[in-house]
Design an enzyme around this catalytic site. Structure first.
Site, PDB file in Angstrom:
ATOM      1  N   ASN A  20       0.979  -1.425  -0.215  1.00 46.98           N
ATOM      2  CA  ASN A  20       0.057  -0.158  -0.164  1.00 46.98           C
ATOM      3  C   ASN A  20       0.803   1.207  -0.075  1.00 46.98           C
ATOM      4  OD1 ASN A  20      -2.983  -0.456   0.232  1.00 46.98           O
ATOM      5  ND2 ASN A  20      -2.205  -2.049   1.571  1.00 46.98           N
ATOM      6  N   ILE A  99      -1.151  -1.306  17.864  1.00 46.74           N
ATOM      7  CA  ILE A  99      -1.948  -0.696  18.287  1.00 46.74           C
ATOM      8  C   ILE A  99      -1.685   0.644  18.648  1.00 46.74           C
ATOM      9  CG2 ILE A  99      -3.867  -0.470  20.357  1.00 46.74           C
ATOM     10  CD1 ILE A  99      -4.532  -3.218  18.837  1.00 46.74           C
ATOM     11  N   LEU A 100      -2.697   1.652  18.382  1.00 46.15           N
ATOM     12  CA  LEU A 100      -2.487   3.266  18.780  1.00 46.15           C
ATOM     13  C   LEU A 100      -3.590   3.539  20.162  1.00 46.15           C
ATOM     14  CD1 LEU A 100      -1.859   4.652  15.161  1.00 46.15           C
ATOM     15  CD2 LEU A 100      -0.009   4.315  17.332  1.00 46.15           C
ATOM     16  N   ASN A 114      -6.860   5.067   7.676  1.00 49.31           N
ATOM     17  CA  ASN A 114      -6.580   3.695   7.671  1.00 49.31           C
ATOM     18  C   ASN A 114      -7.129   2.958   6.440  1.00 49.31           C
ATOM     19  OD1 ASN A 114      -5.240   1.194   8.656  1.00 49.31           O
ATOM     20  ND2 ASN A 114      -7.626   0.707   9.445  1.00 49.31           N
ATOM     21  N   HIS A 116      -8.393  -0.752   5.678  1.00 51.18           N
ATOM     22  CA  HIS A 116      -8.634  -2.177   6.367  1.00 51.18           C
ATOM     23  C   HIS A 116      -9.325  -2.945   5.026  1.00 51.18           C
ATOM     24  CE1 HIS A 116      -9.964  -4.962   9.041  1.00 51.18           C
ATOM     25  NE2 HIS A 116     -11.201  -4.817   8.432  1.00 51.18           N
ATOM     26  N   GLU A 154     -11.006   6.449  18.373  1.00 49.86           N
ATOM     27  CA  GLU A 154     -10.628   5.569  19.369  1.00 49.86           C
ATOM     28  C   GLU A 154     -11.463   4.210  19.228  1.00 49.86           C
ATOM     29  OE1 GLU A 154     -12.695   8.319  19.439  1.00 49.86           O
ATOM     30  OE2 GLU A 154     -14.379   7.627  20.518  1.00 49.86           O
ATOM     31  N   ASP A 157     -11.336   0.572  13.855  1.00 50.21           N
ATOM     32  CA  ASP A 157     -11.805   0.661  12.395  1.00 50.21           C
ATOM     33  C   ASP A 157     -13.313   1.247  12.750  1.00 50.21           C
ATOM     34  OD1 ASP A 157      -9.852  -0.989  11.463  1.00 50.21           O
ATOM     35  OD2 ASP A 157     -10.925  -2.864  12.118  1.00 50.21           O
ATOM     36  N   GLU A 184      -5.301  -5.542  -4.869  1.00 47.72           N
ATOM     37  CA  GLU A 184      -5.151  -5.110  -6.389  1.00 47.72           C
ATOM     38  C   GLU A 184      -6.432  -4.245  -7.170  1.00 47.72           C
ATOM     39  OE1 GLU A 184      -2.158  -8.791  -8.517  1.00 47.72           O
ATOM     40  OE2 GLU A 184      -4.270  -8.603  -8.617  1.00 47.72           O
ATOM     41  N   GLU A 187      -7.760  -2.135  -2.440  1.00 50.85           N
ATOM     42  CA  GLU A 187      -6.892  -1.098  -1.668  1.00 50.85           C
ATOM     43  C   GLU A 187      -5.829  -0.320  -2.434  1.00 50.85           C
ATOM     44  OE1 GLU A 187      -4.994  -3.171   1.854  1.00 50.85           O
ATOM     45  OE2 GLU A 187      -6.174  -4.922   1.144  1.00 50.85           O
TER      46      GLU A 187
HETATM   47  C1  GAR Z   1      -3.265  -4.716   3.764  1.00 50.18           C
HETATM   48  O1  GAR Z   1      -4.039  -5.702   3.327  1.00 50.18           O
HETATM   49  C2  GAR Z   1      -4.064  -3.993   4.654  1.00 50.18           C
HETATM   50  O2  GAR Z   1      -5.553  -3.397   4.257  1.00 50.18           O
HETATM   51  C3  GAR Z   1      -3.900  -4.710   5.984  1.00 50.18           C
HETATM   52  O3  GAR Z   1      -2.734  -5.352   6.186  1.00 50.18           O
HETATM   53  C4  GAR Z   1      -2.188  -5.592   4.622  1.00 50.18           C
HETATM   54  C5  GAR Z   1      -0.905  -4.685   4.608  1.00 50.18           C
HETATM   55  O4  GAR Z   1      -0.185  -4.970   3.302  1.00 50.18           O
HETATM   56  N1  GAR Z   1      -4.358  -4.094   7.323  1.00 50.18           N
HETATM   57  C6  GAR Z   1      -5.047  -4.377   8.095  1.00 50.18           C
HETATM   58  O5  GAR Z   1      -5.502  -5.586   7.945  1.00 50.18           O
HETATM   59  C7  GAR Z   1      -5.344  -3.272   9.317  1.00 50.18           C
HETATM   60  N2  GAR Z   1      -6.381  -3.840  10.178  1.00 50.18           N
HETATM   61  P1  GAR Z   1       0.889  -4.107   2.709  1.00 50.18           P
HETATM   62  O6  GAR Z   1       2.037  -3.900   3.979  1.00 50.18           O
HETATM   63  O7  GAR Z   1       1.515  -4.897   1.649  1.00 50.18           O
HETATM   64  O8  GAR Z   1       0.261  -2.714   2.809  1.00 50.18           O
END
Ligand code: GAR
Length: 209
Positions: A20, A99-100, A114, A116, A154, A157, A184, A187
């Protein structure tokens, strides 16, 4: 005084592969992102391949490892220090697996985004990250999943949704196959567009002030 012609300074937070992050770097090069500029990559792991991607693009990096910090406070203070030193205005969590706390998220209202890998409010919240999200979608038997870009507050998601895109689930999908399709088709498409939208809104606000 802020220079009104300056782009919004963005920090991208990563923990792993960084595909990403790569999509954001590519979008910056192809001018899909033009109101913001990635000026810092923050990694929670020294081994994240995302750090290599940042280095290849000439972007400054900093690693703040939760394991090496005595407390959550120390971890978040380390991150905040890097953000302040680099005058960061917008944070993008792109596969950031630490976690933040509420203390951190409350310090940046509507300034943390973010991505997801599901259509929120399905398969999200505590414990839903990475391949686990896709496994849960397959276990449930949904025929459509996707990705969501949202503001971070807070509630895990639970912040306001900025953009979503649906992706079909196909016969024989494994969590790995589905993860790749969601990345692909959803995201890597919506994350850069959502970042540009928020950065453009911030520039508009800045000019209005
Ligand atoms: C991605 O699919 C992102 O959406 C997910 O982790 C992957 C990271 O891939 N994030 C979560 O699950 C957050 N809850 P990347 O390092 O190749 O971008």
């Amino acid at each position: 005084m802020t220079n009104t012609n300056e782009k919004i300074k963005i920090a991208v937070f990563v923990s792993g592969g960084g595909t990403n992050l790569q999509a954001l770097i590519d979008a910056q090069q192809s001018k899909i992102i033009e109101n913001g500029e990635i000026t810092l990559v923050v990694s929670s792991s020294p081994d994240a391949y995302a750090l290599q991607r940042a280095a290849n693009a000439g972007i400054k990096t900093v690693t703040v490892s939760r394991k090496q910090c005595a407390s959550q406070e120390e971890f978040e203070e380390g991150i905040k220090k890097a953000l302040c030193e680099n005058s960061i205005e917008l944070i993008v969590l792109a596969g950031f697996m630490s976690i933040l706390s509420e203390n951190f998220t409350a310090a940046y209202p509507k300034r943390i985004i973010n991505v997801h890998p599901s259509l929120i409010p399905s398969f999200c919240g505590k414990g839903f990250y990475g391949l686990r999200v896709h496994q849960a979608a397959l276990d449930y038997g949904v025929k459509v999943t996707g990705a969501t870009v949202h503001f971070v507050n807070e509630i895990p998601d639970g912040g306001e949704i900025i953009m979503q895109k649906a992706v079909s689930i196909e016969e024989g999908d494994t969590p790995e196959i589905l993860q790749k399709r969601v990345m692909e088709q959803a995201e890597w498409q919506i994350l850069p567009r959502a970042v540009e939208k928020v950065a453009a809104d911030m520039i508009k606000q800045r000019k209005g002030n």
